[in-house]
Design a protein around this motif. Structure first.
Motif, PDB file in Angstrom:
ATOM      1  N   UNK A  98     -80.450 -47.127 -43.664  1.00  0.00           N
ATOM      2  CA  UNK A  98     -81.742 -47.153 -42.980  1.00  0.00           C
ATOM      3  C   UNK A  98     -82.894 -47.221 -43.977  1.00  0.00           C
ATOM      4  N   UNK A  99     -82.774 -46.522 -45.099  1.00  0.00           N
ATOM      5  CA  UNK A  99     -83.839 -46.532 -46.105  1.00  0.00           C
ATOM      6  C   UNK A  99     -83.996 -47.914 -46.736  1.00  0.00           C
ATOM      7  N   UNK A 100     -82.880 -48.534 -47.081  1.00  0.00           N
ATOM      8  CA  UNK A 100     -82.940 -49.880 -47.653  1.00  0.00           C
ATOM      9  C   UNK A 100     -83.515 -50.859 -46.637  1.00  0.00           C
ATOM     10  N   UNK A 101     -83.132 -50.694 -45.375  1.00  0.00           N
ATOM     11  CA  UNK A 101     -83.628 -51.585 -44.323  1.00  0.00           C
ATOM     12  C   UNK A 101     -85.143 -51.493 -44.190  1.00  0.00           C
ATOM     13  N   UNK A 103     -87.214 -50.606 -46.494  1.00  0.00           N
ATOM     14  CA  UNK A 103     -87.774 -51.236 -47.683  1.00  0.00           C
ATOM     15  C   UNK A 103     -87.805 -52.754 -47.577  1.00  0.00           C
ATOM     16  N   UNK A 104     -86.746 -53.341 -47.020  1.00  0.00           N
ATOM     17  CA  UNK A 104     -86.699 -54.794 -46.839  1.00  0.00           C
ATOM     18  C   UNK A 104     -87.761 -55.270 -45.848  1.00  0.00           C
ATOM     19  N   UNK A 129     -87.246 -59.782 -43.500  1.00  0.00           N
ATOM     20  CA  UNK A 129     -87.518 -59.044 -42.264  1.00  0.00           C
ATOM     21  C   UNK A 129     -86.315 -59.122 -41.329  1.00  0.00           C
ATOM     22  N   UNK A 130     -85.631 -60.279 -41.292  1.00  0.00           N
ATOM     23  CA  UNK A 130     -84.444 -60.410 -40.456  1.00  0.00           C
ATOM     24  C   UNK A 130     -83.344 -59.443 -40.853  1.00  0.00           C
ATOM     25  N   UNK A 131     -83.068 -59.341 -42.161  1.00  0.00           N
ATOM     26  CA  UNK A 131     -82.035 -58.418 -42.633  1.00  0.00           C
ATOM     27  C   UNK A 131     -82.418 -56.968 -42.374  1.00  0.00           C
ATOM     28  N   UNK A 132     -83.669 -56.610 -42.691  1.00  0.00           N
ATOM     29  CA  UNK A 132     -84.089 -55.219 -42.542  1.00  0.00           C
ATOM     30  C   UNK A 132     -84.109 -54.757 -41.104  1.00  0.00           C
ATOM     31  N   UNK A 133     -84.676 -55.575 -40.221  1.00  0.00           N
ATOM     32  CA  UNK A 133     -84.734 -55.181 -38.813  1.00  0.00           C
ATOM     33  C   UNK A 133     -83.348 -55.194 -38.185  1.00  0.00           C
ATOM     34  N   UNK A 134     -82.473 -56.117 -38.626  1.00  0.00           N
ATOM     35  CA  UNK A 134     -81.119 -56.162 -38.094  1.00  0.00           C
ATOM     36  C   UNK A 134     -80.302 -54.932 -38.431  1.00  0.00           C
TER      37      UNK A 134
END
Length: 436
Positions: A98-101, A103-104, A129-134
């Motif tokens: 969740x933290x890495x997401x 940050x992305x 944004x696609x990777x982080x929100x996913x």
């Protein structure tokens, strides 16, 4: 304070097998709360695409179909990230993922403010944004509820799913207002700062497993030891997919959820604002209608989670699609330059149905695939976003070619009718049916 025992070899240690007798709030609720915050801020970025279409066309002269490419990439990666994120949560823990997401998401939003070419928009918005929100999407909610809750699991799943929609629609009028008054770049900076503000709370409150606190899951009767983290998250994700793909329920659920994505994220969330603008409505007013959808998403999703604990999720799923399809077919006749009573009623009605499909689909995955259900749901969610991405791109193309979105609204309604017929065909678990 946890009860303790003495061991011959060392100091006092927690027994970690009983609930803390004086705990007023079970840690599961703090975990759910911090997870909800992460889902809210990451979700705020997923509907901002619709607000960016007009400003990016004005600033750079990009066509709607050009902008739609980046939006499609964002949605597809949002979906494809989900199953791998579920496996990574098993391997590295909820808090790290969740933290890495977050940050992305913040990085992608900030980099988007300095882009100058379409490929950069695809990279910043589509990829980051696609990777982080996913990674903080429905599989995150499913993993939190499965690990931390026995009692009220369906309800918590609904609440966490509603958190994502809350972020998507409640932030939207604010960011739309910022875009109209100050430009699209300050709106993106605002969203990025919100993600960075939530990051310390996630690091402080989110815990990976009930065993980390020495307690049982909420409502559980037995202490659950923390499982050994599996290695090879990527290989496991693919292995689960290959196993699930041999079963008919997987393809039925994937097809149903692809239609779900096409008829929500793909068309309404991405194109409602520009479609309303075509009828003379301001972006802020259109965004406010989407915010109203978001408010009633919470009602519908929490209610769907409550119903999922009590009735057959197949029938619930089919009913949602029938009613959603009818509302989309009627939408072209309701569109106008003002937010009249008919559009407000549409927003309320669609809002109740919008994300109400998620709790029953999660329940069907859990019923059919057991311990691998979060990863299977991740792959089903990937189908959701593939459907959304295809419809987002198609919606922009239809608007460029025909000058109206009307054919897409009607086509989406027809797809919902097909999904309503598919949902009851999902077979019950071969392992004894649903667990009450």
């Amino acid at each position: 304070m946890l009860p303790t025992t003495r061991t011959p070899a060392g100091p006092r240690r927690p027994t970690a097998s009983r609930e803390a007798p004086h705990a007023r709030v079970h840690p599961a609720w703090w975990v759910a709360g911090s997870a909800a915050l992460a889902i809210v801020v990451a979700g705020a970025l997923t509907t901002l695409s619709g607000v960016l279409v007009g400003p990016l066309h004005t600033t750079f002269g990009w066509s709607r179909s050009t902008v739609g490419v980046a939006v499609s990439v964002n949605m597809v990666l949002y979906g494809l990230t989900a199953p791998f994120a579920a496996a990574l949560m098993d391997r590295f823990g909820l808090r790290r993922v969740a933290s890495v997401a977050l940050g992305l998401v913040a990085t992608g939003a900030l980099l988007t403010t300095v882009m100058t070419a379409p490929w950069q928009f695809v990279l910043c918005w589509g990829l980051f944004v696609g990777l982080g929100s996913g990674a903080t999407a429905a599989t995150f909610a499913a993993t939190v509820s499965q690990r931390w809750f026995v009692r009220a699991r369906g309800l918590v799943t609904g609440v966490l799913t509603a958190a994502g929609v809350f972020g998507q629609f409640v932030f939207l009028p604010v960011l739309s207002w910022v875009t109209e008054r100050h430009g699209w770049r300050p709106a993106l900076v605002t969203a990025a700062l919100a993600a960075l503000a939530v990051l310390p709370l996630v690091l402080l409150l989110l815990r990976d497993h009930p065993a980390d606190t020495g307690l049982k899951p909420y409502g559980g009767t037995e202490f659950v030891p923390r499982p050994v983290p599996p290695r090879g998250a990527g290989r496991r994700t693919v292995r689960v997919l290959l196993g699930a793909a041999r079963t008919a329920p997987f393809w039925l659920l994937a097809g149903v959820f692809a239609v779900c994505g096409a008829s929500t994220n793909g068309i309404l969330w991405s194109h409602f604002v520009p479609a309303a603008h075509d009828h003379g409505m301001s972006a802020t007013t259109a965004s406010s209608l989407l915010a109203l959808i978001g408010v009633f998403n919470i009602v519908g999703t929490v209610g769907s989670g409550w119903l999922t604990d009590r009735c057959d999720p197949r029938r619930l799923l089919a009913g949602c699609f029938v009613l959603r399809g009818l509302s989309l077919v009627l939408l072209p006749a309701l569109m106008s330059g003002t937010a009249g009573a008919s559009l407000v009623l549409f927003a309320v009605f669609f809002g109740v149905l919008d994300v109400a499909t998620v709790p029953p689909v999660i329940a069907l995955c859990r019923e059919r695939y057991g311990a691998d259900s979060a990863i299977v749901f991740g792959w089903v969610s990937a189908a959701h976003q593939i459907g959304a991405g295809l419809m987002a791109g198609l919606g922009g193309l239809v608007r460029d070619v025909f000058g109206t979105y009307d054919p897409v609204w009607v086509g989406s309604g027809a797809l919902c009718a097909v999904a309503a017929l598919m949902a009851p065909a999902v077979r019950a678990s071969p392992c004894g049916g649903r667990k009450k």
